[in-house]
Design a protein around this motif. Structure first.
Motif, mmCIF file in Angstrom:
data_model
loop_
_atom_site.group_PDB
_atom_site.id
_atom_site.type_symbol
_atom_site.label_atom_id
_atom_site.label_comp_id
_atom_site.label_asym_id
_atom_site.label_seq_id
_atom_site.Cartn_x
_atom_site.Cartn_y
_atom_site.Cartn_z
ATOM 1 N N VAL A 1 -2.748 2.832 10.715
ATOM 2 C CA VAL A 1 -3.176 1.440 10.872
ATOM 3 C C VAL A 1 -2.200 0.810 11.864
ATOM 4 O O VAL A 1 -1.015 0.649 11.560
ATOM 5 C CB VAL A 1 -3.135 0.686 9.529
ATOM 6 C CG1 VAL A 1 -3.466 -0.793 9.742
ATOM 7 C CG2 VAL A 1 -4.105 1.318 8.534
ATOM 8 N N PRO A 2 -2.646 0.476 13.082
ATOM 9 C CA PRO A 2 -1.717 0.004 14.106
ATOM 10 C C PRO A 2 -1.015 -1.287 13.696
ATOM 11 O O PRO A 2 -1.594 -2.163 13.047
ATOM 12 C CB PRO A 2 -2.631 -0.242 15.325
ATOM 13 C CG PRO A 2 -3.846 0.589 15.066
ATOM 14 C CD PRO A 2 -4.030 0.583 13.581
ATOM 15 N N GLY A 3 0.261 -1.392 14.086
ATOM 16 C CA GLY A 3 1.028 -2.588 13.812
ATOM 17 C C GLY A 3 0.676 -3.716 14.756
ATOM 18 O O GLY A 3 0.084 -3.503 15.822
ATOM 19 N N THR A 4 1.061 -4.928 14.377
ATOM 20 C CA THR A 4 0.778 -6.110 15.185
ATOM 21 C C THR A 4 1.946 -6.516 16.073
ATOM 22 O O THR A 4 1.836 -7.459 16.851
ATOM 23 C CB THR A 4 0.429 -7.297 14.269
ATOM 24 O OG1 THR A 4 1.550 -7.570 13.403
ATOM 25 C CG2 THR A 4 -0.791 -6.976 13.418
ATOM 26 N N GLY A 5 3.081 -5.807 15.936
ATOM 27 C CA GLY A 5 4.270 -6.161 16.713
ATOM 28 C C GLY A 5 5.228 -5.009 16.804
ATOM 29 O O GLY A 5 4.811 -3.842 16.826
ATOM 30 N N ASP A 6 6.518 -5.345 16.828
ATOM 31 C CA ASP A 6 7.555 -4.330 17.002
ATOM 32 C C ASP A 6 8.279 -4.013 15.700
ATOM 33 O O ASP A 6 9.451 -3.628 15.706
ATOM 34 C CB ASP A 6 8.578 -4.812 18.046
ATOM 35 C CG ASP A 6 7.945 -4.992 19.416
ATOM 36 O OD1 ASP A 6 7.038 -4.199 19.748
ATOM 37 O OD2 ASP A 6 8.341 -5.931 20.131
ATOM 38 N N GLY A 7 7.610 -4.179 14.573
ATOM 39 C CA GLY A 7 8.229 -3.908 13.287
ATOM 40 C C GLY A 7 8.372 -2.418 13.016
ATOM 41 O O GLY A 7 7.855 -1.577 13.758
ATOM 42 N N PRO A 8 9.057 -2.066 11.940
ATOM 43 C CA PRO A 8 9.271 -0.650 11.599
ATOM 44 C C PRO A 8 7.979 0.012 11.136
ATOM 45 O O PRO A 8 7.133 -0.621 10.504
ATOM 46 C CB PRO A 8 10.294 -0.713 10.463
ATOM 47 C CG PRO A 8 10.075 -2.049 9.843
ATOM 48 C CD PRO A 8 9.692 -2.975 10.961
ATOM 49 N N SER A 9 7.833 1.281 11.477
ATOM 50 C CA SER A 9 6.680 2.040 10.999
ATOM 51 C C SER A 9 6.960 2.556 9.592
ATOM 52 O O SER A 9 8.085 2.903 9.243
ATOM 53 C CB SER A 9 6.380 3.206 11.937
ATOM 54 O OG SER A 9 7.478 4.097 12.008
ATOM 55 N N GLY B 1 -4.980 -7.783 7.954
ATOM 56 C CA GLY B 1 -4.655 -8.054 9.346
ATOM 57 C C GLY B 1 -3.513 -7.245 9.901
ATOM 58 O O GLY B 1 -3.082 -7.469 11.036
ATOM 59 N N GLY B 2 -3.022 -6.270 9.129
ATOM 60 C CA GLY B 2 -1.974 -5.387 9.620
ATOM 61 C C GLY B 2 -0.585 -5.823 9.211
ATOM 62 O O GLY B 2 -0.374 -6.894 8.637
ATOM 63 N N ALA B 3 0.400 -4.981 9.510
ATOM 64 C CA ALA B 3 1.813 -5.273 9.301
ATOM 65 C C ALA B 3 2.478 -5.342 10.673
ATOM 66 O O ALA B 3 1.852 -5.046 11.696
ATOM 67 C CB ALA B 3 2.459 -4.180 8.447
ATOM 68 N N THR B 4 3.755 -5.697 10.719
ATOM 69 C CA THR B 4 4.427 -5.818 12.018
ATOM 70 C C THR B 4 4.582 -4.474 12.715
ATOM 71 O O THR B 4 4.673 -4.420 13.943
ATOM 72 C CB THR B 4 5.809 -6.466 11.860
ATOM 73 O OG1 THR B 4 6.603 -5.672 10.969
ATOM 74 C CG2 THR B 4 5.687 -7.874 11.311
ATOM 75 N N GLY B 5 4.611 -3.396 11.941
ATOM 76 C CA GLY B 5 4.686 -2.052 12.515
ATOM 77 C C GLY B 5 3.545 -1.191 12.019
ATOM 78 O O GLY B 5 2.777 -1.586 11.131
ATOM 79 N N ASP B 6 3.396 -0.003 12.593
ATOM 80 C CA ASP B 6 2.356 0.920 12.154
ATOM 81 C C ASP B 6 2.533 1.276 10.675
ATOM 82 O O ASP B 6 3.658 1.456 10.194
ATOM 83 C CB ASP B 6 2.416 2.219 12.959
ATOM 84 C CG ASP B 6 1.973 2.046 14.401
ATOM 85 O OD1 ASP B 6 1.433 0.975 14.739
ATOM 86 O OD2 ASP B 6 2.186 2.994 15.192
ATOM 87 N N VAL B 7 1.423 1.379 9.974
ATOM 88 C CA VAL B 7 1.416 1.884 8.601
ATOM 89 C C VAL B 7 0.579 3.156 8.586
ATOM 90 O O VAL B 7 -0.571 3.154 9.038
ATOM 91 C CB VAL B 7 0.850 0.844 7.616
ATOM 92 C CG1 VAL B 7 0.727 1.442 6.218
ATOM 93 C CG2 VAL B 7 1.744 -0.396 7.581
ATOM 94 N N PHE B 8 1.173 4.227 8.106
ATOM 95 C CA PHE B 8 0.507 5.531 8.065
ATOM 96 C C PHE B 8 0.209 5.895 6.613
ATOM 97 O O PHE B 8 1.119 5.917 5.781
ATOM 98 C CB PHE B 8 1.392 6.628 8.659
ATOM 99 C CG PHE B 8 1.877 6.366 10.055
ATOM 100 C CD1 PHE B 8 1.045 6.537 11.152
ATOM 101 C CD2 PHE B 8 3.184 5.957 10.283
ATOM 102 C CE1 PHE B 8 1.498 6.307 12.429
ATOM 103 C CE2 PHE B 8 3.657 5.732 11.561
ATOM 104 C CZ PHE B 8 2.807 5.898 12.641
ATOM 105 N N ALA B 9 -1.055 6.190 6.307
ATOM 106 C CA ALA B 9 -1.403 6.841 5.041
ATOM 107 C C ALA B 9 -1.382 8.342 5.301
ATOM 108 O O ALA B 9 -2.087 8.831 6.184
ATOM 109 C CB ALA B 9 -2.774 6.393 4.558
#
Length: 351
Positions: free
Chosen positions: A49-57, A194-202
C-alpha cells in the motif's frame, strides 16, 4: 461474527511448509483488491500500500505455511509412511482423516495404527510415535498406491472450520493463516483510511514452521524500516495453562504485544500507545530470548530492523481444532493499522 470469506479460504487451502502455493494464491487474490502484489522464488508474497509521504515503511508479516506430513516410504501393501513437517504431538494424529496432495489432485486417507485390542498392556500406556503411524488411502497394494502417491507428497488433516458460540471458531491452520489475515486486514484498513506516511506491506512468508526461510529472504530483499510480525500465542483461559508463567491473555482481550530482549523498545511503546489512545484492547507478554516467530529472522536482517510482535490468542495450537475468538483477530488488525498511520516521518530508531 461469521468467519470472513478470505479467512475461510485461507484455512481450507492446504499448504505445509515448502508447499504453500494454494494459500499463497488466496492471499494474493485478496491483496490485489487494494494493493500492488509481488512474490518471489521462495513463495513469499508482498502486498504494497503506497505511502503518502516520506515516512518509514512498515512490513506486517504473517507466515502462510502450516504444519503437515510428508510421505517418505510406500510399502508393498500400499500404506504410506510419513514424518512431520513442523512440530506435531503424535497423539493428535491417531484416527484423523487426511488429504494427500498429489500431482493428480487431493486424495483422501486416514491415519492408522495397531488397534488397542492387539496391544500389550505396557504398549497401551505409551504415547504413540510418528514412526508407529501410517496413512491408509485404501490402495489394494504397493503398486496401486505408488501410481497415486509419490515420495515427497504432503498431507494435512482434513478438517473444515466449525462455528461455536461467542464468535469462536475452530479449524486447522489458524497457525498462522490468522497472522496472514491480520496482515491483510491491517494493510486494507490503512488503504481505506487514505494510506500512511510510508509504504505499508502486508507480507505472507513461507517456511516458518521449519526454517524461517521466507522471513529471512523477505527481510533481506524488502528491507523495511519497521517489521510487525503477527503470529498466534497461547490463550491462557485453557485448562492446564499457568498464567504465572505465560501472563494473562484470555479470549476477548485483544492482540498480545510482545515486549522483550529482541523487540525494539520504541516499536513496542508506539504499539502500546496506539492501543491505549485508540481504545483498542490488548495485553502484553514478555520474552527474555527468541520469540519463536518470524521476528527472530527480521530483527537481525542486514543492519537490523526494528521489530515488534502482535499475537492472537489461540487454544489447542498445532491441532485440527485450533480455536480463536474473532474479535481478537479484528482488534489485532485495528491496532496495527492505527500504529502504522500514526508513524511520523522523522522517527529515529537509533539507540
Amino acid at each position: 461474527m461469521s468467519l470472513p470469506e478470505t479467512l475461510h479460504k485461507l484455512v481450507t487451502a492446504a499448504g505445509p511448509s515448502g508447499y504453500e502455493q494454494a494459500p499463497a494464491a488466496v492471499f494474493r487474490e485478496a491483496a490485489a483488491a487494494f494493493a500492488e502484489v509481488s512474490y518471489d522464488s521462495v513463495g513469499s508474497t508482498v502486498a504494497r500500500v503506497p505511502g503518502t509521504g516520506d515516512g518509514p515503511s512498515v512490513a506486517v508479516v504473517g507466515h502462510i505455511d502450516e504444519i503437515g506430513l510428508i510421505v517418505h516410504h510406500i510399502d508393498d501393501d500400499g500404506y504410506l509412511w510419513f514424518t512431520g513437517v513442523g512440530g506435531w504431538d503424535p497423539i493428535i494424529l491417531v484416527g484423523q482423516r487426511v488429504e494427500v496432495a498429489t500431482r493428480a489432485g487431493r486424495i483422501a486417507g486416514v491415519v492408522g495404527k495397531k488397534p488397542i485390542h492387539l496391544m500389550r498392556d505396557d504398549d497401551r500406556k505409551k504415547v504413540p510415535q510418528l514412526k508407529d503411524l501410517h496413512i491408509d488411502i485404501g490402495a489394494a497394494d504397493g503398486d496401486a498406491a505408488r501410481r497415486l502417491v509419490r515420495i515427497g507428497d504432503v498431507a494435512v488433516i482434513d478438517a473444515e472450520p466449525v462455528e461455536l458460540p461467542n464468535g469462536r471458531y475452530v479449524s486447522r491452520s489458524f497457525d498462522n493463516r490468522l497472522g496472514c489475515y491480520v496482515a491483510l486486514e491491517a494493510a486494507r484498513l490503512v488503504s481505506e483510511a487514505g494510506g500512511a506516511t510510508g509504504d505499508v506491506f502486508a507480507v505472507a512468508v513461507t517456511q516458518e514452521e521449519i526454517t524461517f526461510g521466507g522471513a529471512r529472504t523477505t527481510a533481506y530483499s524488502l528491507e523495511p524500516d519497521i517489521a510487525i510480525v503477527v503470529d498466534v500465542t497461547f490463550a491462557t483461559d485453557q485448562p492446564g495453562i499457568d498464567e504465572k508463567e505465560l501472563g494473562k491473555h484470555r479470549f476477548g482481550s485483544g492482540g498480545v504485544l510482545n515486549r522483550g530482549s529482541t523487540m525494539d523498545p520504541q516499536v513496542f511503546e508506539l504499539l502500546h500507545a496506539a492501543g491505549e489512545e485508540e481504545g483498542i484492547p490488548f495485553t502484553v507478554s514478555a520474552s527474555a530470548r527468541a520469540t519463536g516467530t518470524d521476528a527472530d529472522a527480521f530483527h537481525i536482517s542486514r543492519g537490523g530492523i526494528p521489530t515488534g510482535v502482535v499475537s492472537v490468542p489461540l487454544r489447542y495450537m498445532h491441532s485440527p481444532v485450533e480455536m480463536v475468538q474473532l474479535d481478537d483477530v479484528d482488534n489485532a488488525a485495528r491496532l496495527i493499522a492505527a500504529f502504522a498511520r500514526r508513524l511520523r516521518p522523522d522517527i529515529d530508531f537509533k539507540r
